[in-house]
Design a protein around this motif. Structure first.
Motif, PDB file in Angstrom:
ATOM      1  N   ARG A  12      14.355 -10.238   8.802  1.00  0.00           N
ATOM      2  CA  ARG A  12      12.956  -9.846   8.896  1.00  0.00           C
ATOM      3  C   ARG A  12      12.297  -9.967   7.529  1.00  0.00           C
ATOM      4  O   ARG A  12      12.910  -9.726   6.496  1.00  0.00           O
ATOM      5  N   CYS A  13      11.024 -10.289   7.549  1.00  0.00           N
ATOM      6  CA  CYS A  13      10.225 -10.328   6.328  1.00  0.00           C
ATOM      7  C   CYS A  13       9.965  -8.885   5.883  1.00  0.00           C
ATOM      8  O   CYS A  13       9.578  -8.039   6.691  1.00  0.00           O
ATOM      9  N   GLY A  17       7.314  -7.708   8.446  1.00  0.00           N
ATOM     10  CA  GLY A  17       8.270  -7.230   9.436  1.00  0.00           C
ATOM     11  C   GLY A  17       8.578  -8.207  10.554  1.00  0.00           C
ATOM     12  O   GLY A  17       9.311  -7.873  11.474  1.00  0.00           O
ATOM     13  N   LEU A  19      10.293 -11.174  12.648  1.00  0.00           N
ATOM     14  CA  LEU A  19      11.681 -11.606  12.781  1.00  0.00           C
ATOM     15  C   LEU A  19      11.747 -13.124  12.895  1.00  0.00           C
ATOM     16  O   LEU A  19      10.924 -13.746  13.567  1.00  0.00           O
ATOM     17  N   CYS A  33       7.986 -16.612   3.924  1.00  0.00           N
ATOM     18  CA  CYS A  33       7.659 -16.145   5.262  1.00  0.00           C
ATOM     19  C   CYS A  33       6.539 -17.023   5.808  1.00  0.00           C
ATOM     20  O   CYS A  33       5.469 -17.122   5.193  1.00  0.00           O
TER      21      CYS A  33
END
Length: 60
Positions: A12-13, A17, A19, A33
């Motif tokens: 997850r970033c 957040g 995925l 990301c």
């Protein structure tokens, strides 16, 4: 020019957040990301500086 990037499954970033949206670019040493654009510098295990210079034909 095409870069080789690898998706980092199951991670997850930390920023947004999301995925499975992190991509590793081993050439630049960056994880990015693709959802929020946050980037992190990483050390990629592989060729070291001496190996990289040897391929350039340098006499080290």
């Amino acid at each position: 020019m095409m870069r080789l990037a690898h998706i980092l499954d199951g991670l997850r970033c930390s920023g947004c957040g999301a995925l499975d949206v992190l991509w590793l670019d081993p050439v630049r040493g960056i994880v990015e990301c693709h959802e929020c654009g946050q980037k992190a510098t990483v050390i990629v295990d592989g060729l070291d500086l001496v190996d990289a210079l040897d391929r350039c034909g340098g006499d080290w």
